[in-house]
Design a protein around this motif. Structure first.
Motif, short mmCIF file in Angstrom:
data_model
loop_
_atom_site.label_atom_id
_atom_site.label_comp_id
_atom_site.label_asym_id
_atom_site.label_seq_id
_atom_site.Cartn_x
_atom_site.Cartn_y
_atom_site.Cartn_z
N MET A 96 0.09 -7.50 -5.25
CA MET A 96 -0.68 -6.34 -5.70
C MET A 96 -0.15 -5.07 -5.08
O MET A 96 0.29 -5.07 -3.93
CB MET A 96 -2.15 -6.51 -5.32
N HIS A 118 -5.84 -0.24 -7.55
CA HIS A 118 -5.23 -1.55 -7.33
C HIS A 118 -4.55 -2.05 -8.60
O HIS A 118 -5.21 -2.26 -9.61
CB HIS A 118 -6.29 -2.57 -6.92
N ALA A 141 -2.29 -5.14 -10.24
CA ALA A 141 -1.82 -6.51 -10.04
C ALA A 141 -0.54 -6.71 -10.83
O ALA A 141 -0.49 -6.41 -12.02
CB ALA A 141 -2.88 -7.51 -10.49
N PHE A 147 -2.19 -15.81 -8.10
CA PHE A 147 -2.50 -15.57 -6.68
C PHE A 147 -3.24 -16.80 -6.15
O PHE A 147 -4.45 -16.75 -5.94
CB PHE A 147 -3.41 -14.33 -6.53
N TYR A 194 0.86 -1.19 0.00
CA TYR A 194 0.00 0.00 0.00
C TYR A 194 0.88 1.23 0.00
O TYR A 194 1.82 1.32 0.80
CB TYR A 194 -0.89 0.03 1.25
N LEU A 199 -8.68 4.02 -4.11
CA LEU A 199 -7.62 3.02 -4.05
C LEU A 199 -7.42 2.43 -5.44
O LEU A 199 -8.33 1.81 -5.98
CB LEU A 199 -7.97 1.91 -3.05
N ARG A 232 -4.34 -5.71 -22.40
CA ARG A 232 -3.74 -5.20 -21.17
C ARG A 232 -4.27 -3.80 -20.86
O ARG A 232 -4.64 -3.51 -19.73
CB ARG A 232 -2.21 -5.16 -21.31
N GLY A 290 2.31 -3.36 -14.51
CA GLY A 290 1.18 -3.56 -13.61
C GLY A 290 -0.14 -3.52 -14.37
O GLY A 290 -0.30 -2.74 -15.29
N ARG A 291 -1.06 -4.40 -13.98
CA ARG A 291 -2.39 -4.42 -14.61
C ARG A 291 -3.36 -3.73 -13.66
O ARG A 291 -3.44 -4.07 -12.49
CB ARG A 291 -2.82 -5.86 -14.84
N LEU A 292 -4.08 -2.71 -14.17
CA LEU A 292 -5.04 -2.02 -13.31
C LEU A 292 -6.20 -2.98 -13.06
O LEU A 292 -7.03 -3.22 -13.95
CB LEU A 292 -5.54 -0.73 -13.97
N THR A 312 -1.33 -1.21 -4.17
CA THR A 312 -2.48 -0.34 -4.06
C THR A 312 -2.02 1.08 -3.76
O THR A 312 -1.34 1.31 -2.77
CB THR A 312 -3.43 -0.83 -2.95
N GLU A 337 -9.48 -3.84 4.94
CA GLU A 337 -9.55 -4.07 3.51
C GLU A 337 -8.90 -5.41 3.21
O GLU A 337 -7.93 -5.80 3.86
CB GLU A 337 -8.79 -2.92 2.82
N GLY A 346 -7.67 -3.86 -19.48
CA GLY A 346 -7.80 -4.67 -18.28
C GLY A 346 -8.59 -5.95 -18.49
O GLY A 346 -9.33 -6.37 -17.61
N LYS A 366 -8.34 -8.59 -0.13
CA LYS A 366 -8.55 -8.89 -1.54
C LYS A 366 -9.10 -10.31 -1.71
O LYS A 366 -8.81 -11.19 -0.92
CB LYS A 366 -7.26 -8.71 -2.34
#
Lengths: 152, 294
Positions: free
Chosen positions: A78, A69, A71, B229, A29, A67, B207, A50-52, A80, B291, B210, B293
């Motif tokens: 990730m 994020h 990935a 993940f 973060y 925020l 990409r 980075g992938r939004l 943030t 928070e 997204g 994920k």
């Protein structure tokens, strides 16, 4: 790469302006100074691939917080980036949709649900909100009362 | 010359009310304006007034045919936020239902893809085999749809060993039929003509916009949340991420059909490896604000 080595890499690029950060095994973060926000986003998106994933918005009573994020799929963590937005009559931030087209719809949703204006957004049109709700009704704000909605 | 074609908000091809305003030049769609808010129910807002373990019932209804993936994501986020441990057996059950859902969802998609281009044989085949998966889900969870298996900290119900064993023959048949479907689709000149080189989504665009899941994988991006993940028991199973470089509709069909086969072998591995005893729920009582994920 893991969240702490990535943070060091970013510190090298942005120094103290990267602000305070928290990290865990698979999350990082960041609370950057607003002036480097756009550069930081560009850097994560373009240089680090980075992938939004999404942008979330939280109504914290005294302010809004966005925020962003990202990935880093290949690295398995990730990032943030947090951005506070002051609660005033017309809260606004700069849009990132010109940099990352995938942000366009996400920003439109936040625009109509939270009433945060994204400056220089390429297509400010209603995306999801019901026609019965006016332009000044922001249903995801905490002070919006669902119980008092009139049927029409 | 460009022509505009409005489709929707109510149209027999659509599952839900949506409005598309297509701008076309001869056969090519050059622009589209989309309105998707007709069915917006404000589930996020409704969730604010529920307790953390009431929300799965609501989130399960985000989508009518994927009633596992949404509550799964929600539960993972809550567990991440509250540092909640999930018992081993529950992880196996979650992954099992998740992969069965993938099989039925991919077959549904492939069937609809066939239907949309006017090739109803593919539609009939895919949906016929999908029925068997729905019956399996009924056997294992009690429901063909809206399985209601997820809860933060574990799963709602047990799955018996005898039911798991009963699923094996159906999986065998499914494997044969999916392989047949894959071969038939690739072999068919009509399908090739309609799908190859159509609707190309280049890697860079995937990409930038997204794109996720089978769509991104068919455009050459190897992103797969199950591998990148890992959650559930995905890191213990033997499976591979399917990708294609072409980015056209044919590639998206291929990725889905091959993923169906991967999912069937994953389900078989889970049946082999799942422990028969042990808790299925860690029964969390409180979740701190924060928070997470999922």
């Amino acid at each position: 790469m893991n969240p702490s080595t990535f943070k060091e890499e970013l510190s090298g690029r942005f120094g103290w302006k990267l602000g305070q950060s928290q990290e865990s095994e698979d999350r990082l973060y960041l609370n950057p100074e607003p002036e480097i926000f756009e550069k930081l986003i560009t850097s994560i998106y373009e240089e680090n691939g980075g992938r939004l994933a999404t942008i979330s918005c939280v109504d914290e009573d005294s302010q809004f917080r966005l925020l962003y994020h990202f990935a880093l799929d290949a690295e398995g963590f990730m990032v943030t980036v947090k951005l506070p937005v002051e609660k005033e009559e017309n809260p606004s931030v700069e849009s990132i949709a010109n940099l990352i087209p995938g942000a366009e719809w996400i920003e439109r949703e936040i625009m109509e649900m939270f009433g945060i204006d994204f400056l220089n957004h390429p297509a400010k049109k209603r995306l999801l909100k019901a026609e019965a709700l006016g332009d000044k009704d922001f249903p995801y704000r905490k002070d919006f009362d669902v119980e008092n909605l009139e049927d029409n | 010359m460009a022509t505009t074609i409005p489709i929707g908000p109510y149209h027999p091809l659509q599952e839900e009310p949506e409005h598309y305003l297509l701008t076309v030049e001869e056969e090519e769609v050059i622009d589209v304006d989309v309105q998707i808010g007709y069915n917006h129910r404000g589930i996020e807002k409704l969730s604010e007034k529920k307790t953390f373990n009431q929300v799965p019932f609501l989130v399960e209804r985000v989508c009518g045919i994927c009633s596992h993936s949404h509550p799964y994501a929600y539960c993972l986020a809550v567990e991440d936020c509250g540092d909640i441990e999930v018992p081993e057996r529950a992880k196996y059950i979650r992954t099992l239902i998740g992969e069965l859902e993938r099989i039925h969802s991919h077959l549904l998609w492939a069937g609809l893809a066939g239907h949309f281009i006017g090739y109803d044989t593919v539609f009939m085949w895919a949906w016929k085999y999908r029925e068997d998966v729905l019956d399996l889900l009924e056997l294992l969870t009690g429901n063909r749809n809206a399985y209601a298996m997820m809860k933060p900290g574990g799963v709602q119900r047990e799955i018996n060993r005898s039911d798991l064993e009963e699923a094996r023959p159906t999986l065998e048949t499914l494997k044969d039929k999916s392989e047949m479907l894959y071969g038939a689709v690739l072999d068919d000149p009509v399908l090739k003509a309609r799908l190859e080189g159509v609707g190309v989504l280049p890697k860079e665009d995937a990409r930038a916009f997204g794109a996720l899941g089978p769509t991104s994988r068919a455009s050459g991006l190897p992103a797969d949340v199950r591998a990148d993940f890992p959650y559930g028991v995905y890191d213990r199973l033997d499976w591979k991420v399917i990708t294609r470089e072409e980015g056209d509709t044919l590639a998206r069909v291929e990725v889905r059909l091959l993923e169906t086969l991967e999912a069937i072998t994953m389900v078989e591995q889970i049946i082999d490896e799942m422990p028969d005893t042990g808790p299925i729920d860690s029964e969390p009582e409180e979740v701190p604000p924060g928070e997470g994920k999922g």
